[in-house]
Design a protein around this motif. Structure first.
Motif, mmCIF file in Angstrom:
data_model
loop_
_atom_site.group_PDB
_atom_site.id
_atom_site.type_symbol
_atom_site.label_atom_id
_atom_site.label_comp_id
_atom_site.label_asym_id
_atom_site.label_seq_id
_atom_site.Cartn_x
_atom_site.Cartn_y
_atom_site.Cartn_z
ATOM 1 N N VAL A 178 -6.000 14.859 4.784
ATOM 2 C CA VAL A 178 -6.713 13.637 4.408
ATOM 3 C C VAL A 178 -8.122 13.983 3.936
ATOM 4 N N ALA B 149 1.063 4.294 -2.808
ATOM 5 C CA ALA B 149 0.876 5.712 -2.476
ATOM 6 C C ALA B 149 2.084 6.537 -2.895
ATOM 7 N N LEU C 201 -0.903 9.317 7.949
ATOM 8 C CA LEU C 201 -1.388 7.976 7.647
ATOM 9 C C LEU C 201 -0.226 7.024 7.382
ATOM 10 N N PHE C 202 0.744 7.472 6.600
ATOM 11 C CA PHE C 202 1.941 6.657 6.347
ATOM 12 C C PHE C 202 2.621 6.247 7.652
ATOM 13 N N LEU D 123 -5.193 5.152 4.165
ATOM 14 C CA LEU D 123 -4.300 5.473 3.049
ATOM 15 C C LEU D 123 -4.761 4.758 1.780
ATOM 16 N N VAL E 81 -1.748 13.313 4.917
ATOM 17 C CA VAL E 81 -1.424 12.018 4.324
ATOM 18 C C VAL E 81 -0.192 11.421 4.997
ATOM 19 N N THR F 103 0.828 -1.207 0.000
ATOM 20 C CA THR F 103 0.000 0.000 0.000
ATOM 21 C C THR F 103 0.860 1.254 0.000
ATOM 22 N N CYS F 104 1.904 1.267 0.803
ATOM 23 C CA CYS F 104 2.790 2.439 0.860
ATOM 24 C C CYS F 104 3.492 2.673 -0.467
ATOM 25 N N CYS G 57 -4.500 3.311 10.084
ATOM 26 C CA CYS G 57 -4.066 4.416 9.224
ATOM 27 C C CYS G 57 -3.840 3.979 7.776
ATOM 28 N N HIS G 58 -3.306 2.787 7.574
ATOM 29 C CA HIS G 58 -3.010 2.355 6.215
ATOM 30 C C HIS G 58 -4.263 1.922 5.462
#
Length: 378
Positions: A83, A68, A114-115, A172, A111, A64-65, A168-169
């Motif tokens: 966000v 992003a 969230l990371f 994201l 954002v 996911t990271c 958080c992810h």
């Protein structure tokens, strides 16, 4: 390269209460070690195969990271964006107070929060149960719909001030969907899984893939034994929900392809650019403030911080790790582990499916990392 000690350790896993286990190591883009052991079926009769599947849980976060960060490269997302730009309900967040009261949030959640797990979105089980009850019967509920509901629960703290492992992810993942105009699962398929040849990774296994799922176990850390439990992913909060924090299934055969590209500068041998090397360098830096760093260090990650893609190696004197400063990655609830060391061009992944296995986090991760680098040096 002498991997005798590493192989010997892997061979002992069933005796340590881990019924099956696979470790893969790549160096300079080439596989230098792979070994698996044990049986993957409930009756412990079927040898564990390289294409047997299991839930990655939180190792999903690395994928996911990366997705992003691709959108950041393209200018579609900024770390400094509120966000609420993507999820409007996050414009009216509240935060818990020390006296138990709830007040409007003073800090804009970005954002980057969230990371870095500094958004204040915690593992609120009551909220998860409520959301599951609300959306599970609605096949039309999207990732955006579910994540928008996160805003109804007060934050644990003002964004950016503390670290709290939570959802958080997942938020994201919803940001990725809005910024890209694609479902998270579709975005990953198009820009990660298909280009890298990851044919057995996704959010929803096919009927054929379901037949290849391994058994799942619960670990007793007091005596090193494990008991069979149902194989399910409780983080699928709704039928169409793509959990950016814990929703993927995969296998070592696939996941090692992904982290090997990251460990070698972000571009595949055939020229596909997953991420630029400069972007990967940004993921090698601790992003936690001093108080958040104190929250993060939890008895197993001394010398590490948290960056834009999970843990980040900061202090080898303190950690006793032979990996480079900036090494990053993460693990999963069922015990799997991933490591990206761009400076040494090394990637490590091990797969298993044993939940609550503190032994894996405390003992196996640092030991395997040490033995692997010792073998590479030899």
């Amino acid at each position: 390269m002498g991997f005798t000690e590493v192989k010997r350790l892997v061979d002992t896993m069933p005796r340590r209460g881990i019924p099956f286990f696979e470790l893969v190591v790549t160096k300079d883009g080439k596989e230098v070690f792979r070994h698996r052991v044990g049986n993957s079926d409930p009756k412990q009769e079927k040898p564990f195969e390289k294409d047997d599947l299991y839930w990655l849980y939180s190792a999903t976060k690395v994928v996911t990271c990366v997705c992003a960060m691709r959108l950041i490269e393209e200018g579609k997302i900024s770390l400094n964006d509120p966000v609420s730009k993507y999820i409007p309900s996050f414009a009216n967040l509240t935060v818990r107070q020390s006296d138990g009261s709830v007040k409007p949030c003073k800090t804009v959640m970005t954002v980057e929060h969230l990371f870095t797990m500094t958004g204040g979105i915690g593992p609120d089980h009551e909220s998860v149960e409520a959301l599951t009850k609300t959306f599970s019967a609605n096949p039309n509920a999207s990732t955006f719909d579910v994540v928008s509901g996160f805003a109804d629960t007060p934050l644990y703290f003002e964004p950016g001030t503390r670290y709290q492992y939570g959802f958080c992810h997942d938020a994201l993942g919803a940001v990725i969907e809005v910024a890209s105009g694609m479902k998270l699962s579709d975005y990953m398929q198009k820009f990660v899984f298909d280009p890298l040849g990851m044919k057995n990774t996704g959010f929803r296994p096919t009927e054929e893939q379901k037949k290849r799922f391994t058994a799942t176990y619960n670990y007793d850390n007091s005596n090193g034994t494990s008991q069979l439990i149902p194989t399910e992913n409780k983080f699928m909060l709704a039928p169409n929900y793509d959990s950016g924090g814990a929703g993927l299934f995969s296998c070592a055969e696939d996941y090692i392809k992904f982290i090997t590209v990251l460990a070698n500068g972000g571009t595949t041998k055939d020229g596909y650019c997953l991420l630029s090397e400069d972007t990967i360098k940004e993921m090698e830096v601790n992003r936690l403030c001093p108080q958040a760093l104190k929250d993060f260090v939890n008895g197993r990650l001394h010398g590490y911080g948290w960056g834009l893609c999970g843990r980040v190696h900061m202090n080898p004197v303190y950690s006793l790790s032979k990996s480079s400063v900036g090494e990053f990655g993460w693990d999963g609830m069922a015990g799997c582990f991933s490591m990206v060391d761009r400076k040494n061009r090394v990637a490590i992944f091990y797969g298993m499916s044993v939940v609550n296995c503190t032994y894996s986090y405390i003992i196996l991760q640092p030991l395997i990392r040490t033995l692997v680098f010792k073998a590479l040096e030899g």
